[in-house]
Scaffold this motif. Structure first.
Motif, PDB file in Angstrom:
ATOM      1  N   ILE A 524       0.810  -1.224   0.000  1.00 44.90           N
ATOM      2  CA  ILE A 524       0.000   0.000   0.000  1.00 44.90           C
ATOM      3  C   ILE A 524       0.848   1.281   0.000  1.00 44.90           C
ATOM      4  O   ILE A 524       0.553   2.223  -0.746  1.00 44.90           O
ATOM      5  N   PRO A 525       1.928   1.379   0.833  1.00 45.43           N
ATOM      6  CA  PRO A 525       2.680   2.658   0.867  1.00 45.43           C
ATOM      7  C   PRO A 525       3.501   2.927  -0.383  1.00 45.43           C
ATOM      8  O   PRO A 525       3.935   4.068  -0.579  1.00 45.43           O
ATOM      9  N   ILE A 526       3.720   1.913  -1.221  1.00 40.89           N
ATOM     10  CA  ILE A 526       4.665   2.066  -2.326  1.00 40.89           C
ATOM     11  C   ILE A 526       4.319   3.240  -3.243  1.00 40.89           C
ATOM     12  O   ILE A 526       5.180   4.095  -3.519  1.00 40.89           O
ATOM     13  N   PRO A 527       3.095   3.359  -3.757  1.00 41.57           N
ATOM     14  CA  PRO A 527       2.810   4.516  -4.648  1.00 41.57           C
ATOM     15  C   PRO A 527       2.966   5.857  -3.944  1.00 41.57           C
ATOM     16  O   PRO A 527       3.379   6.850  -4.565  1.00 41.57           O
ATOM     17  N   ASN A 531       5.709   8.817  -4.955  1.00 37.37           N
ATOM     18  CA  ASN A 531       5.281  10.183  -5.267  1.00 37.37           C
ATOM     19  C   ASN A 531       5.800  11.213  -4.267  1.00 37.37           C
ATOM     20  O   ASN A 531       5.549  12.412  -4.408  1.00 37.37           O
ATOM     21  N   GLN A 532       6.531  10.736  -3.278  1.00 32.47           N
ATOM     22  CA  GLN A 532       7.084  11.623  -2.255  1.00 32.47           C
ATOM     23  C   GLN A 532       8.550  11.904  -2.577  1.00 32.47           C
ATOM     24  O   GLN A 532       9.292  11.005  -2.980  1.00 32.47           O
ATOM     25  N   SER A 533       8.974  13.137  -2.433  1.00 37.97           N
ATOM     26  CA  SER A 533      10.373  13.473  -2.673  1.00 37.97           C
ATOM     27  C   SER A 533      11.268  12.733  -1.679  1.00 37.97           C
ATOM     28  O   SER A 533      10.907  12.569  -0.515  1.00 37.97           O
ATOM     29  N   PHE A 534      12.421  12.302  -2.163  1.00 38.67           N
ATOM     30  CA  PHE A 534      13.370  11.645  -1.259  1.00 38.67           C
ATOM     31  C   PHE A 534      13.820  12.598  -0.157  1.00 38.67           C
ATOM     32  O   PHE A 534      14.279  12.164   0.902  1.00 38.67           O
ATOM     33  N   LEU A 535      13.676  13.895  -0.390  1.00 37.37           N
ATOM     34  CA  LEU A 535      14.045  14.878   0.626  1.00 37.37           C
ATOM     35  C   LEU A 535      13.128  14.817   1.840  1.00 37.37           C
ATOM     36  O   LEU A 535      13.435  15.393   2.884  1.00 37.37           O
ATOM     37  N   ALA A 543       2.965   9.108   3.775  1.00 43.08           N
ATOM     38  CA  ALA A 543       3.595   7.900   3.234  1.00 43.08           C
ATOM     39  C   ALA A 543       4.441   7.199   4.291  1.00 43.08           C
ATOM     40  O   ALA A 543       4.409   5.966   4.419  1.00 43.08           O
ATOM     41  N   ASN A 544       5.211   7.973   5.065  1.00 39.51           N
ATOM     42  CA  ASN A 544       6.083   7.372   6.073  1.00 39.51           C
ATOM     43  C   ASN A 544       5.288   6.781   7.227  1.00 39.51           C
ATOM     44  O   ASN A 544       5.652   5.726   7.771  1.00 39.51           O
ATOM     45  N   VAL A 545       4.216   7.434   7.623  1.00 40.14           N
ATOM     46  CA  VAL A 545       3.353   6.903   8.688  1.00 40.14           C
ATOM     47  C   VAL A 545       2.687   5.616   8.215  1.00 40.14           C
ATOM     48  O   VAL A 545       2.594   4.625   8.951  1.00 40.14           O
TER      49      VAL A 545
END
Length: 600
Positions: A524-527, A531-535, A543-545
């Motif tokens: 589930i978190p993959i997309p 779409n989230q900046s590596f920064l 996404a991280n949560v």
């Protein structure tokens, strides 16, 4: 008259020779930059008193601006060499003692140091990356939450677990960006002003580095610097400079000319305008480690005061590399020959071979290549005790300690009159004996590794990475746990997919209902992560949560499945798959891998 003509001609021909040499060097650099698909670079070289500078390529791939020698670049971790020099300046002035415990200066920050009574963390330990603290956390590196004025104390007070000391201070090298951020904080406590302001005035000013600064600058918005080259990634993707939490470890903008001035000072006697600026004894210690276990056991390589000993390409020098968002840099000195070079690329590429440029400079500067240490006929008499498997201790990042155990461990075995070192991630290499307990990698000039014991534990070290012998059974069990866990995931995924297709997955008697759903949930978190900046990898984002939730759910789902197994009292393929994953998740919880919280 004749003498004057001869002198004039000699100067003229000398200048022609230098110009020809620069043209040849620049041609080679241009070819290398093109072959490695890099955007551009600025560089300088020093040979005795002759300084050569140059710029190649683009300043900004979007606007096609040409990079100029007066343009500024970022140099990443080469900043540490300048921070260390600033600390040595304060020591020369008597404003601090390098061997002073850190707690005497920063009384509000306490290390979790089991050896504090006899081995407190000192300023020297921070300078030499021997404090025993880890490198950094994701939230300290990959974050857009930092500002250019975020207090440095925040790095250590937000999560006190970063202050854990893992090895006896002063004994083993472990690269630490946090350690150099501590040094920035120490400068602030002693001088009572931001370290950027102090060092700009009291280090860069006297050294004549007028076009350099520790202050945050960027290419857009506030703090704009129109001379700052744009950073890039592969394929010409641009990235402007952003503030960082760990700014003393990598925030510095400079020019090729200013770095040449800095280089000449480091290879001098430490005076500025005839007065001692940095104590000569301290200056000469840069790059010459003297306190670590490996040094005390005979190995001269390692890191000290912002520079590391470097034995590559048949030459021996002092070195620091750096990379930051959009940039890579290399700083190489050969003090005995009064030669050096610096190069900063405004491309942070994952595929480029940056080592190629080091060889180009070394060949053009005609660095002396000393003879290799002769190989001895016999291995040490106790070499059998050192055969076996080794794990890194300490590791740079706590979060990846489990992966380092599995994939960065090495195997050492005797082969005729040498040692063979194998690992999964590195190419196998050979160590030949050069005397006592010292060994030389085949492509090195001097001894590169040392064997010794810490109590009864065999150790192998190259001065920068230390390995401790590990029980083979323990390592095998860790691998077995991983393999069984992955087999379990495959079993549950395939069986669950089949039962879902058969519309039987949610029947009450199914063991793998929750285990299957938890495995599918990992997708589930993959997309959202893509779409989230590596920064933002270290920030508290959706996404991280989500990643933390789905990884944290995994062991809970396996426990539910195990309850079903216990109730059914039948050991089926589904039960085996569930138990295989359960044992692996227990290991991952122990190592702090799950729940996977990047902002922690």
């Amino acid at each position: 008259m004749i003498k004057s003509i001869i002198l004039l001609l000699s100067v003229l021909f000398s200048n022609i020779s230098v110009a020809q040499e620069k043209n040849t060097l620049e041609e080679d650099l241009k070819k290398a930059i093109a072959s490695e698909n890099l955007t551009g670079a600025v560089w300088s070289s020093v040979s005795d008193d002759i300084v050569t500078i140059g710029a190649i390529g683009l300043k900004n791939a979007e606007t096609n601006e040409i990079l100029d020698t007066n343009d500024r670049v970022l140099i990443g971790s080469v900043t540490k060499t300048l921070i260390a020099t600033g600390i040595l300046r304060l020591a020369t002035q008597g404003k601090l003692d390098i061997d002073s415990p850190v707690y005497k200066i920063l009384s509000n920050i306490t290390f979790d140091n089991p050896w504090r009574e006899n081995n407190p963390v000192t300023i020297r330990d921070l300078l030499n990356h021997t404090a025993g603290i880890e490198d950094s956390r994701f939230w300290q590196v990959f974050s857009t939450k930092s500002t250019s004025t975020t207090p440095l104390e925040y790095l250590f007070t937000k999560n006190p677990s970063v202050l854990k000391v893992r090895t006896i201070p002063g004994t083993r090298f472990s690269y630490s960006n946090m350690g150099y951020s501590f040094l920035g904080l120490i400068i602030e406590k002693i001088t009572q002003e931001p370290y950027e302001n102090y060092l700009d005035k009291n280090l860069l000013g006297p050294l004549g580095m007028k076009n350099s600064t520790f202050q945050f600058t960027t290419q857009k918005g506030k703090n704009i610097d129109r001379h700052l080259a744009m950073g890039h990634f592969d394929n010409g993707i641009t990235q402007e400079n952003i503030p960082m939490f760990l700014r003393p470890s990598g925030q510095f903008s400079t020019t090729a000319k200013d770095m040449a001035l800095f280089t000449k000072f480091l290879m001098s006697d430490g005076t500025v305008n005839g007065k001692s600026f940095i104590d000569k004894a301290l200056l000469y210690q840069m790059g010459n480690p003297t306190s670590t276990e490996s040094y005390k056991n005979g190995l001269k390589s390692g890191y000290q005061f912002g520079l590391s000993y470097r034995d590559r390409y048949g030459v021996v020098g002092k070195f620091h590399r750096g990379n930051t968002t959009g940039y890579r840099a290399t700083f190489y000195l050969f003090p005995e020959q009064k030669k050096a070079f610096f190069i900063s690329f405004n491309t942070d590429s994952e595929t480029a071979n940056y080592e190629k440029f080091n060889r180009i400079f070394i060949n053009h500067l005609e660095i002396n290549k000393p003879d290799q240490l002769n190989e001895k006929e016999n291995l040490p008499s106790n070499v059998e005790e050192f055969e076996g498997y080794y794990k890194m201790n300490p590791v740079r990042f706590k979060l990846f300690a489990y992966l380092d155990l599995l994939f960065n461990s090495i195997k050492v075995e005797k082969k005729k009159n040498s040692l063979l070192v194998k690992s999964i991630q590195m190419e196998t290499y050979t160590l030949v004996p050069v005397g006592s307990n010292l060994f030389r990698k085949e492509d090195r000039v001097n001894s590169s590794h040392v064997l010794y014991k810490n109590g009864s534990i065999p150790i192998i070290s190259d001065g920068l990475v230390t390995y401790e012998k590990v029980n083979t059974t323990y390592l095998a069990l860790m691998w077995l746990s991983l393999i069984l866990g992955l087999i379990g995931i495959i079993i549950i995924f395939l069986r669950g997919s089949y039962l879902l297709f058969q519309k039987k997955l949610f029947k009450n008697y199914q063991i793998i209902t929750f285990p299957f759903l938890s495995i599918v949930g990992l997708l589930i978190p993959i997309p959202f992560l893509l779409n989230q900046s590596f920064l933002n990898l270290g920030d508290f984002t959706f996404a991280n949560v989500l990643l933390a939730i789905v990884t944290g759910t995994l062991p809970i789902a396996m426990i539910f499945g195990s309850i079903k197994i216990w109730r059914n009292k039948t050991l089926t393929i589904d039960a085996l798959g569930t138990l295989f994953i359960l044992q692996w998740t227990v290991i991952l919880i122990y190592w702090g891998v799950i729940p996977f919280r990047l902002w922690s």
